[in-house]
Design an enzyme around this catalytic site. Structure first.
Site, PDB file in Angstrom:
ATOM      1  N   TYR A 257       2.359  -7.374  15.489  1.00 51.41           N
ATOM      2  CA  TYR A 257       2.879  -6.508  14.933  1.00 51.41           C
ATOM      3  C   TYR A 257       2.907  -4.978  15.913  1.00 51.41           C
ATOM      4  O   TYR A 257       4.664  -3.942  15.769  1.00 51.41           O
ATOM      5  CB  TYR A 257       1.796  -5.866  13.728  1.00 51.41           C
ATOM      6  CG  TYR A 257       1.734  -4.479  13.034  1.00 51.41           C
ATOM      7  CD1 TYR A 257       2.297  -4.205  12.973  1.00 51.41           C
ATOM      8  CD2 TYR A 257       0.818  -2.934  13.564  1.00 51.41           C
ATOM      9  CE1 TYR A 257       3.224  -3.610  11.231  1.00 51.41           C
ATOM     10  CE2 TYR A 257       1.177  -1.848  12.414  1.00 51.41           C
ATOM     11  CZ  TYR A 257       1.947  -2.071  11.686  1.00 51.41           C
ATOM     12  OH  TYR A 257       2.173  -1.170  11.084  1.00 51.41           O
TER      13      TYR A 257
ATOM     14  N   GLN B  68       0.776  -1.298  -0.073  1.00 49.79           N
ATOM     15  CA  GLN B  68      -0.014  -0.286   0.079  1.00 49.79           C
ATOM     16  C   GLN B  68       0.688   1.304   0.543  1.00 49.79           C
ATOM     17  O   GLN B  68       0.562   1.943  -0.699  1.00 49.79           O
ATOM     18  CB  GLN B  68      -0.733  -0.146   1.618  1.00 49.79           C
ATOM     19  CG  GLN B  68      -2.043   1.166   1.363  1.00 49.79           C
ATOM     20  CD  GLN B  68      -2.362   1.530   2.793  1.00 49.79           C
ATOM     21  OE1 GLN B  68      -1.552   0.984   3.641  1.00 49.79           O
ATOM     22  NE2 GLN B  68      -4.398   1.879   2.859  1.00 49.79           N
TER      23      GLN B  68
ATOM     24  N   ASP C 186      13.361 -10.886  -1.997  1.00 46.59           N
ATOM     25  CA  ASP C 186      13.072 -11.378  -0.283  1.00 46.59           C
ATOM     26  C   ASP C 186      13.883 -10.142   0.827  1.00 46.59           C
ATOM     27  O   ASP C 186      15.143 -10.031   0.903  1.00 46.59           O
ATOM     28  CB  ASP C 186      13.257 -12.650   0.142  1.00 46.59           C
ATOM     29  CG  ASP C 186      12.748 -12.927   1.377  1.00 46.59           C
ATOM     30  OD1 ASP C 186      12.177 -12.251   2.168  1.00 46.59           O
ATOM     31  OD2 ASP C 186      12.254 -14.244   1.489  1.00 46.59           O
TER      32      ASP C 186
HETATM   33  C1  AKB Z   1      -3.152  -1.703  10.480  1.00 49.55           C
HETATM   34  O1  AKB Z   1      -3.417  -0.992  10.456  1.00 49.55           O
HETATM   35  O2  AKB Z   1      -1.624  -2.451  10.895  1.00 49.55           O
HETATM   36  C2  AKB Z   1      -1.941  -0.145  10.012  1.00 49.55           C
HETATM   37  C3  AKB Z   1      -1.170   0.494  11.096  1.00 49.55           C
HETATM   38  C4  AKB Z   1      -2.031   1.542  12.027  1.00 49.55           C
HETATM   39  O3  AKB Z   1       0.281   0.270  11.594  1.00 49.55           O
HETATM   40  N1  AKB Z   1      -2.546   0.679   8.627  1.00 49.55           N
END
Ligand code: AKB
Length: 314
Positions: free
Chosen positions: A141, A13, A51
């Protein structure tokens, strides 16, 4: 030596639009795009498959093209990362450490690496979240982004690596598809409004999140990287704010363009990630240090998205 940039993760994106922005600014031939996936849009400059965890492969590209800067965008985002936390950690950390090591060895002059509002968690102050505050993320994340920020600061302080970073809010754009985040609903809503006149949001109506229109995000990224080195005072990652809204609020704006538009709500597991993130962000450090200011609010963003998705027909 002139500037030559490698964008790793260029088919995603942000990458799709960043490559375009960098090519406009520095010339198509000076920007090498790379990914493990084919690009979303036709390329007017070099593209190579690599990669982000292949150190040798990356090093070969640096040598072959005389690369001076890397923008490392490859990552699993919040929702996708939760499906395979071990792989998300491996990809998000290994790719960063490879690029930081290459910079430490003197093979790069500058590195860009994106962080996210996901470094914050439920114990963080929710409104106007400060640059420096509690960071106890609940997603893998967020954990990887927080650790990555620490590595960036460490490589800068210990080895003098010029690595720069932004904590992106949710990003909204019409040129590329989002890739597995919690904020993706704010892009899907436009495509579904055009196709079906209706959208079912996977976040509830009142979930306020920080968001940003892609032209602002791309400008912020390039401005940060082009700022004189003495202006960069935060070496973890800068808070960055554009706008904040709820699904209910964006639905009302979308409905101005699509009369009769129907919005439904079916919150899923992504609701928990959204609930753990801030409502709004204090980006005064970015404004003071390198002159950041957003241009788009909710209404301006929705108007521009609709205009472009309709092919400029208004
Ligand atoms: C997500 O929703 O994981 C990302 C972010 C806020 O980093 N768009």
């Amino acid at each position: 030596m002139s500037k030559k940039i490698l964008v790793i993760g260029s088919s995603g994106q942000i990458g799709t639009e960043l490559v375009e922005g960098l090519r406009t600014r520095f010339g198509a031939e000076n920007i090498v795009a790379s990914d493990i996936k084919q690009p979303q849009v036709a390329q007017d400059g070099p593209f190579v498959m690599v990669d982000a965890m292949d150190r040798r492969g990356i090093e070969r590209i640096l040598d072959k093209h005389g690369i001076t800067e890397v923008y490392l965008l490859a990552a699993l985002l919040s929702a996708t990362a939760e499906k395979d936390p071990a792989f998300a950690w491996k990809l998000n950390m290994e790719s960063l450490l490879i690029v930081l090591e290459l910079a430490r060895e003197g093979k790069l002059k500058k590195v860009y690496w994106p962080s996210s509002i996901a470094v914050f968690g439920p114990t963080t102050p929710k409104d106007m979240t400060p640059q420096r505050t509690v960071t106890e993320p609940t997603t893998v994340y967020g954990i990887s982004k927080l650790a990555g920020e620490g590595w960036c600061q460490y490589y800068h302080q210990r080895y003098g690596v010029d690595v720069r970073s932004l904590r992106y809010p949710g990003l909204i754009g019409w040129k590329s598809a989002p890739g597995g985040g919690t904020t993706d609903y704010a892009v899907h809503i436009f495509h579904e409004a055009i196709k079906h006149g209706a959208y079912t949001s996977f976040l509830g109506p009142k979930s306020t999140l920080p968001m940003m229109y892609m032209p602002d995000a791309i400008r912020a990224t390039i401005d940060l990287m082009e700022a004189p080195v003495e202006r960069i005072k935060v070496r973890t990652s800068y808070n960055l704010a554009g706008m904040s809204f709820t699904p209910e609020e964006i639905a009302a704006e979308v409905a101005r363009h699509f009369p009769g538009f129907r919005m439904g709500y079916a919150p899923d597991q992504r609701q928990a990630y959204a609930d753990s993130w801030p409502n709004s962000i204090d980006d005064s450090a970015a404004r003071a240090d390198w002159g950041w200011a957003p241009r788009y609010d909710l209404r301006a963003m929705v108007d521009d998205m609709v205009l472009n998705l309709r092919g400029g027909q208004g």
